[in-house]
Design a protein around this motif. Structure first.
Motif, PDB file in Angstrom:
ATOM      1  N   GLN A 107      33.928  27.871  48.474  1.00  0.00           N
ATOM      2  CA  GLN A 107      33.156  28.906  48.337  1.00  0.00           C
ATOM      3  C   GLN A 107      32.189  28.686  47.188  1.00  0.00           C
ATOM      4  OE1 GLN A 107      36.295  28.691  48.749  1.00  0.00           O
ATOM      5  NE2 GLN A 107      37.009  30.091  50.738  1.00  0.00           N
ATOM      6  N   ALA A 108      30.971  29.471  46.857  1.00  0.00           N
ATOM      7  CA  ALA A 108      30.063  29.279  46.178  1.00  0.00           C
ATOM      8  C   ALA A 108      30.009  31.021  45.446  1.00  0.00           C
ATOM      9  CB  ALA A 108      28.929  28.575  46.447  1.00  0.00           C
ATOM     10  N   SER A 109      29.118  30.566  44.194  1.00  0.00           N
ATOM     11  CA  SER A 109      28.848  31.975  43.430  1.00  0.00           C
ATOM     12  C   SER A 109      27.709  31.988  43.151  1.00  0.00           C
ATOM     13  CB  SER A 109      29.817  32.089  42.304  1.00  0.00           C
ATOM     14  OG  SER A 109      29.247  32.814  41.318  1.00  0.00           O
ATOM     15  N   ASP A 110      26.917  33.039  43.078  1.00  0.00           N
ATOM     16  CA  ASP A 110      25.416  33.104  42.787  1.00  0.00           C
ATOM     17  C   ASP A 110      25.139  32.935  41.391  1.00  0.00           C
ATOM     18  OD1 ASP A 110      24.281  33.008  45.198  1.00  0.00           O
ATOM     19  OD2 ASP A 110      24.620  34.970  45.733  1.00  0.00           O
ATOM     20  N   GLY A 111      26.319  33.413  40.686  1.00  0.00           N
ATOM     21  CA  GLY A 111      26.120  33.668  39.074  1.00  0.00           C
ATOM     22  C   GLY A 111      26.546  32.202  38.506  1.00  0.00           C
ATOM     23  N   PRO A 112      26.149  32.034  37.409  1.00  0.00           N
ATOM     24  CA  PRO A 112      26.714  30.941  36.928  1.00  0.00           C
ATOM     25  C   PRO A 112      28.007  30.514  36.528  1.00  0.00           C
ATOM     26  CG  PRO A 112      25.674  32.389  34.980  1.00  0.00           C
ATOM     27  CD  PRO A 112      25.521  33.154  36.428  1.00  0.00           C
ATOM     28  N   GLY A 113      28.354  29.304  36.413  1.00  0.00           N
ATOM     29  CA  GLY A 113      29.831  29.002  36.044  1.00  0.00           C
ATOM     30  C   GLY A 113      30.803  29.089  37.403  1.00  0.00           C
ATOM     31  N   VAL A 114      32.146  29.432  37.012  1.00  0.00           N
ATOM     32  CA  VAL A 114      33.086  29.460  37.797  1.00  0.00           C
ATOM     33  C   VAL A 114      33.738  30.779  37.967  1.00  0.00           C
ATOM     34  CG1 VAL A 114      35.038  28.356  38.756  1.00  0.00           C
ATOM     35  CG2 VAL A 114      33.531  27.064  37.299  1.00  0.00           C
ATOM     36  N   THR A 115      34.050  31.385  39.097  1.00  0.00           N
ATOM     37  CA  THR A 115      34.446  32.752  39.247  1.00  0.00           C
ATOM     38  C   THR A 115      35.762  32.685  39.964  1.00  0.00           C
ATOM     39  OG1 THR A 115      32.133  33.605  39.313  1.00  0.00           O
ATOM     40  CG2 THR A 115      33.956  35.209  39.873  1.00  0.00           C
ATOM     41  N   GLU A 116      36.963  33.365  39.329  1.00  0.00           N
ATOM     42  CA  GLU A 116      38.070  33.438  40.207  1.00  0.00           C
ATOM     43  C   GLU A 116      37.804  34.790  41.186  1.00  0.00           C
ATOM     44  OE1 GLU A 116      42.741  33.907  39.640  1.00  0.00           O
ATOM     45  OE2 GLU A 116      41.559  34.141  37.776  1.00  0.00           O
ATOM     46  N   PHE A 117      38.417  34.455  42.481  1.00  0.00           N
ATOM     47  CA  PHE A 117      38.526  35.394  43.598  1.00  0.00           C
ATOM     48  C   PHE A 117      39.464  35.572  44.215  1.00  0.00           C
ATOM     49  CE2 PHE A 117      37.635  31.441  45.837  1.00  0.00           C
ATOM     50  CZ  PHE A 117      38.186  31.827  47.131  1.00  0.00           C
ATOM     51  N   ASP A 118      39.572  36.700  44.971  1.00  0.00           N
ATOM     52  CA  ASP A 118      41.149  37.178  45.484  1.00  0.00           C
ATOM     53  C   ASP A 118      41.218  36.272  47.002  1.00  0.00           C
ATOM     54  OD1 ASP A 118      38.691  38.287  46.810  1.00  0.00           O
ATOM     55  OD2 ASP A 118      40.022  40.227  47.400  1.00  0.00           O
ATOM     56  N   HIS A 119      41.722  35.183  46.881  1.00  0.00           N
ATOM     57  CA  HIS A 119      42.208  34.409  47.945  1.00  0.00           C
ATOM     58  C   HIS A 119      43.307  34.834  48.534  1.00  0.00           C
ATOM     59  CE1 HIS A 119      43.349  30.911  50.413  1.00  0.00           C
ATOM     60  NE2 HIS A 119      41.761  30.267  50.415  1.00  0.00           N
ATOM     61  N   ARG A 120      43.667  34.969  49.631  1.00  0.00           N
ATOM     62  CA  ARG A 120      44.939  35.482  50.336  1.00  0.00           C
ATOM     63  C   ARG A 120      46.070  34.604  50.086  1.00  0.00           C
ATOM     64  NH1 ARG A 120      44.542  36.352  56.556  1.00  0.00           N
ATOM     65  NH2 ARG A 120      46.780  37.357  56.172  1.00  0.00           N
ATOM     66  N   VAL A 121      45.985  33.590  49.712  1.00  0.00           N
ATOM     67  CA  VAL A 121      47.141  32.507  49.820  1.00  0.00           C
ATOM     68  C   VAL A 121      47.486  32.064  48.386  1.00  0.00           C
ATOM     69  CG1 VAL A 121      47.975  30.113  50.555  1.00  0.00           C
ATOM     70  CG2 VAL A 121      46.493  31.470  52.206  1.00  0.00           C
ATOM     71  N   ALA A 122      46.571  31.591  47.538  1.00  0.00           N
ATOM     72  CA  ALA A 122      46.901  30.999  46.326  1.00  0.00           C
ATOM     73  C   ALA A 122      45.576  31.283  45.430  1.00  0.00           C
ATOM     74  CB  ALA A 122      47.045  29.454  46.381  1.00  0.00           C
ATOM     75  N   ARG A 123      45.701  31.162  44.092  1.00  0.00           N
ATOM     76  CA  ARG A 123      44.735  31.489  43.190  1.00  0.00           C
ATOM     77  C   ARG A 123      43.576  30.530  43.664  1.00  0.00           C
ATOM     78  NH1 ARG A 123      46.004  31.342  36.793  1.00  0.00           N
ATOM     79  NH2 ARG A 123      43.978  32.308  36.902  1.00  0.00           N
ATOM     80  N   ALA A 124      42.383  30.921  43.416  1.00  0.00           N
ATOM     81  CA  ALA A 124      41.223  30.308  43.563  1.00  0.00           C
ATOM     82  C   ALA A 124      39.923  30.665  43.017  1.00  0.00           C
ATOM     83  CB  ALA A 124      40.970  30.445  45.351  1.00  0.00           C
ATOM     84  N   TRP A 125      39.147  29.647  42.954  1.00  0.00           N
ATOM     85  CA  TRP A 125      37.775  30.050  42.217  1.00  0.00           C
ATOM     86  C   TRP A 125      36.549  29.318  43.007  1.00  0.00           C
ATOM     87  CZ3 TRP A 125      42.365  28.453  40.357  1.00  0.00           C
ATOM     88  CH2 TRP A 125      42.931  29.101  39.132  1.00  0.00           C
ATOM     89  N   ARG A 126      35.497  30.260  42.836  1.00  0.00           N
ATOM     90  CA  ARG A 126      34.179  29.706  43.267  1.00  0.00           C
ATOM     91  C   ARG A 126      33.455  29.029  42.284  1.00  0.00           C
ATOM     92  NH1 ARG A 126      31.082  34.335  45.005  1.00  0.00           N
ATOM     93  NH2 ARG A 126      32.288  35.845  43.550  1.00  0.00           N
TER      94      ARG A 126
END
Length: 205
Positions: A145-164
């Motif tokens: 999963q990607a982000s339009d903003g710079p860097g890396v963004t954590e998101f609410d994945h239903r199974v485990a911690r995850a980052w875009r």
């Protein structure tokens, strides 16, 4: 090794939700294009499918004639993969490939939606391990999963911690480790997908 109890608990639901290797034709095209890159290589070793999950894509690429090994930290997902695809090889390990997969000779790496669960501060170590395992000229494909903003963004994945990851940030991390970008595809959000998604292919320099 980092276990994935969330995926262990939801393996059955995942099998029902994702019965096919690909959700979109773009995903299939990206992976098949990467498979063509691997086929063009004369390097020894196997393609490693990191975070193979249910084994659908491991099997699909095996049917394309590739020598491939699926790797996953979830024992329940691996159990379903082995049951569904008994002719494929699967190994219990994580993206670091420092456990049961440490003895594999690796010619290429596929990592679709698996690096998202690794803390961004640890990703450089994972990529450093990969650059040591893959011979010069070998290729990798990362999807996330990607982000339009710079860097890396954590998101609410239903199974485990995850980052875009922003595509450029992912490309920069690969470059710092010793991989040069070859191509990327980016899909936009739609009714089935909340976020952009990237497939990024790179070559060991």
């Amino acid at each position: 090794m980092t276990d994935q109890p969330g995926y262990d608990a939801l393996a059955g639901l995942y099998a029902k939700t994702f019965p096919q290797p690909y959700e979109t034709s773009l995903e299939q095209h990206a992976v098949r294009s990467f498979a063509d890159l691997v086929k063009e290589q004369t390097l020894p070793g196997v393609l490693v499918d990191v975070g193979c999950g249910l084994g659908h894509i491991t099997n699909d690429l095996a049917l394309q004639g590739l020598e491939i090994v699926g790797v996953d930290p979830s024992t329940q997902m691996l159990g379903r993969a082995r049951s569904s695809y008994p002719d494929c090889q699967f190994v219990h390990d994580d993206a670091r490939l420092e456990g049961a997969a440490s003895g594999l000779m690796v010619k290429a790496i596929l990592a679709r939606y698996s690096l998202i669960h690794i803390d961004p501060d640890e990703v450089p170590h994972v990529l450093a391990v990969w650059v040591q395992r893959v011979a010069r000229g070998g290729v990798v494909l990362i999807a996330c999963q990607a982000s339009d903003g710079p860097g890396v963004t954590e998101f609410d994945h239903r199974v485990a911690r995850a980052w875009r990851w922003h595509p450029d940030t992912l490309a920069e991390a690969l470059k710092a480790a010793g991989f040069a970008e070859l191509w990327r595809t980016v899909s936009r959000p739609d009714t089935e997908h909340r976020f952009p998604a990237i497939h990024l292919a790179a070559q060991r320099t």
